[in-house]
Design a protein around this motif. Structure first.
Motif, PDB file in Angstrom:
ATOM      1  N   GLY A  17       0.819  -1.203   0.000  1.00  0.00           N
ATOM      2  CA  GLY A  17       0.000   0.000   0.000  1.00  0.00           C
ATOM      3  C   GLY A  17       0.856   1.257   0.000  1.00  0.00           C
ATOM      4  O   GLY A  17       2.057   1.231   0.246  1.00  0.00           O
ATOM      5  N   SER A  18       0.207   2.376  -0.266  1.00  0.00           N
ATOM      6  CA  SER A  18       0.916   3.661  -0.296  1.00  0.00           C
ATOM      7  C   SER A  18       0.747   4.387   1.039  1.00  0.00           C
ATOM      8  O   SER A  18      -0.150   4.079   1.829  1.00  0.00           O
ATOM      9  N   LEU A  19       1.595   5.354   1.258  1.00  0.00           N
ATOM     10  CA  LEU A  19       1.493   6.196   2.446  1.00  0.00           C
ATOM     11  C   LEU A  19       0.137   6.901   2.465  1.00  0.00           C
ATOM     12  O   LEU A  19      -0.516   6.993   3.509  1.00  0.00           O
ATOM     13  N   GLU A  20      -0.307   7.366   1.311  1.00  0.00           N
ATOM     14  CA  GLU A  20      -1.611   8.036   1.208  1.00  0.00           C
ATOM     15  C   GLU A  20      -2.746   7.091   1.620  1.00  0.00           C
ATOM     16  O   GLU A  20      -3.668   7.484   2.329  1.00  0.00           O
ATOM     17  N   GLU A  21      -2.668   5.843   1.183  1.00  0.00           N
ATOM     18  CA  GLU A  21      -3.694   4.856   1.540  1.00  0.00           C
ATOM     19  C   GLU A  21      -3.757   4.651   3.049  1.00  0.00           C
ATOM     20  O   GLU A  21      -4.838   4.619   3.638  1.00  0.00           O
ATOM     21  N   LEU A  22      -2.599   4.531   3.685  1.00  0.00           N
ATOM     22  CA  LEU A  22      -2.553   4.330   5.136  1.00  0.00           C
ATOM     23  C   LEU A  22      -3.030   5.562   5.888  1.00  0.00           C
ATOM     24  O   LEU A  22      -3.727   5.458   6.903  1.00  0.00           O
ATOM     25  N   THR A  23      -2.667   6.728   5.391  1.00  0.00           N
ATOM     26  CA  THR A  23      -3.100   7.983   6.008  1.00  0.00           C
ATOM     27  C   THR A  23      -4.611   8.156   5.873  1.00  0.00           C
ATOM     28  O   THR A  23      -5.297   8.485   6.842  1.00  0.00           O
ATOM     29  N   ASP A  24      -5.126   7.914   4.677  1.00  0.00           N
ATOM     30  CA  ASP A  24      -6.569   8.039   4.444  1.00  0.00           C
ATOM     31  C   ASP A  24      -7.373   7.070   5.304  1.00  0.00           C
ATOM     32  O   ASP A  24      -8.473   7.389   5.741  1.00  0.00           O
ATOM     33  N   ALA A  25      -6.819   5.877   5.539  1.00  0.00           N
ATOM     34  CA  ALA A  25      -7.494   4.882   6.368  1.00  0.00           C
ATOM     35  C   ALA A  25      -7.368   5.196   7.861  1.00  0.00           C
ATOM     36  O   ALA A  25      -7.987   4.547   8.687  1.00  0.00           O
ATOM     37  N   GLN A  26      -6.564   6.183   8.193  1.00  0.00           N
ATOM     38  CA  GLN A  26      -6.359   6.658   9.565  1.00  0.00           C
ATOM     39  C   GLN A  26      -5.688   5.620  10.462  1.00  0.00           C
ATOM     40  O   GLN A  26      -6.160   5.310  11.564  1.00  0.00           O
ATOM     41  N   ALA A  27      -4.548   5.109   9.986  1.00  0.00           N
ATOM     42  CA  ALA A  27      -3.736   4.234  10.827  1.00  0.00           C
ATOM     43  C   ALA A  27      -3.338   4.993  12.084  1.00  0.00           C
ATOM     44  O   ALA A  27      -3.057   6.195  12.030  1.00  0.00           O
ATOM     45  N   THR A  28      -3.322   4.304  13.202  1.00  0.00           N
ATOM     46  CA  THR A  28      -2.939   4.939  14.464  1.00  0.00           C
ATOM     47  C   THR A  28      -1.501   5.440  14.396  1.00  0.00           C
ATOM     48  O   THR A  28      -1.197   6.550  14.854  1.00  0.00           O
ATOM     49  N   TYR A  29      -0.639   4.602  13.838  1.00  0.00           N
ATOM     50  CA  TYR A  29       0.775   4.945  13.646  1.00  0.00           C
ATOM     51  C   TYR A  29       1.172   4.532  12.230  1.00  0.00           C
ATOM     52  O   TYR A  29       0.606   3.587  11.686  1.00  0.00           O
ATOM     53  N   ILE A  30       2.142   5.210  11.683  1.00  0.00           N
ATOM     54  CA  ILE A  30       2.718   4.819  10.396  1.00  0.00           C
ATOM     55  C   ILE A  30       4.235   4.784  10.574  1.00  0.00           C
ATOM     56  O   ILE A  30       4.824   5.726  11.099  1.00  0.00           O
ATOM     57  N   VAL A  31       4.831   3.680  10.144  1.00  0.00           N
ATOM     58  CA  VAL A  31       6.275   3.510  10.273  1.00  0.00           C
ATOM     59  C   VAL A  31       6.875   3.190   8.907  1.00  0.00           C
ATOM     60  O   VAL A  31       6.178   2.767   7.990  1.00  0.00           O
ATOM     61  N   ASN A  32       8.187   3.389   8.812  1.00  0.00           N
ATOM     62  CA  ASN A  32       8.884   3.191   7.553  1.00  0.00           C
ATOM     63  C   ASN A  32       9.865   2.027   7.568  1.00  0.00           C
ATOM     64  O   ASN A  32      10.522   1.767   6.561  1.00  0.00           O
ATOM     65  N   SER A  33       9.972   1.330   8.714  1.00  0.00           N
ATOM     66  CA  SER A  33      10.901   0.211   8.812  1.00  0.00           C
ATOM     67  C   SER A  33      10.519  -0.699   9.976  1.00  0.00           C
ATOM     68  O   SER A  33       9.792  -0.292  10.887  1.00  0.00           O
ATOM     69  N   VAL A  34      11.076  -1.899   9.959  1.00  0.00           N
ATOM     70  CA  VAL A  34      10.865  -2.831  11.062  1.00  0.00           C
ATOM     71  C   VAL A  34      11.476  -2.258  12.340  1.00  0.00           C
ATOM     72  O   VAL A  34      10.898  -2.424  13.434  1.00  0.00           O
ATOM     73  N   ASN A  35      12.595  -1.583  12.228  1.00  0.00           N
ATOM     74  CA  ASN A  35      13.209  -0.972  13.410  1.00  0.00           C
ATOM     75  C   ASN A  35      12.289   0.051  14.059  1.00  0.00           C
ATOM     76  O   ASN A  35      12.258   0.167  15.294  1.00  0.00           O
ATOM     77  N   GLU A  36      11.524   0.776  13.258  1.00  0.00           N
ATOM     78  CA  GLU A  36      10.575   1.745  13.823  1.00  0.00           C
ATOM     79  C   GLU A  36       9.457   1.030  14.568  1.00  0.00           C
ATOM     80  O   GLU A  36       8.962   1.551  15.575  1.00  0.00           O
ATOM     81  N   ILE A  37       9.039  -0.137  14.088  1.00  0.00           N
ATOM     82  CA  ILE A  37       8.034  -0.921  14.823  1.00  0.00           C
ATOM     83  C   ILE A  37       8.598  -1.314  16.181  1.00  0.00           C
ATOM     84  O   ILE A  37       7.939  -1.177  17.208  1.00  0.00           O
ATOM     85  N   LYS A  38       9.813  -1.797  16.170  1.00  0.00           N
ATOM     86  CA  LYS A  38      10.475  -2.214  17.409  1.00  0.00           C
ATOM     87  C   LYS A  38      10.559  -1.051  18.400  1.00  0.00           C
ATOM     88  O   LYS A  38      10.256  -1.213  19.588  1.00  0.00           O
ATOM     89  N   GLU A  39      10.933   0.121  17.920  1.00  0.00           N
ATOM     90  CA  GLU A  39      11.010   1.301  18.786  1.00  0.00           C
ATOM     91  C   GLU A  39       9.643   1.684  19.317  1.00  0.00           C
ATOM     92  O   GLU A  39       9.501   2.030  20.500  1.00  0.00           O
TER      93      GLU A  39
END
Length: 59
Positions: free
Chosen positions: A34-56
């Motif tokens: 999916g695209s960043l726009e798709e995730l933003t439009d769906a109102q994800a609670t958080y958006i990350v760009n890597s697995v390391n960001e999930i871990k953090e």
């Protein structure tokens, strides 16, 4: 188990919609199909760009 112990991680709006329907937070990952726009439009609670960001985020 309490719903605040769960979190949906996904790369498409359908993952985020499913999280909303089940009243749980979501992490949208921008490195999937999916695209960043798709995730933003769906109102994800958080958006990350890597697995390391999930871990953090999850600590």
């Amino acid at each position: 188990m309490d719903n605040n112990q769960f979190m949906m991680i996904g790369d498409r709006k359908y993952d985020i919609v499913g999280a909303h329907e089940n009243q749980i937070d979501s992490i949208g990952v921008s490195y999937g199909y999916g695209s960043l726009e798709e995730l933003t439009d769906a109102q994800a609670t958080y958006i990350v760009n890597s697995v390391n960001e999930i871990k953090e985020l999850l600590g």
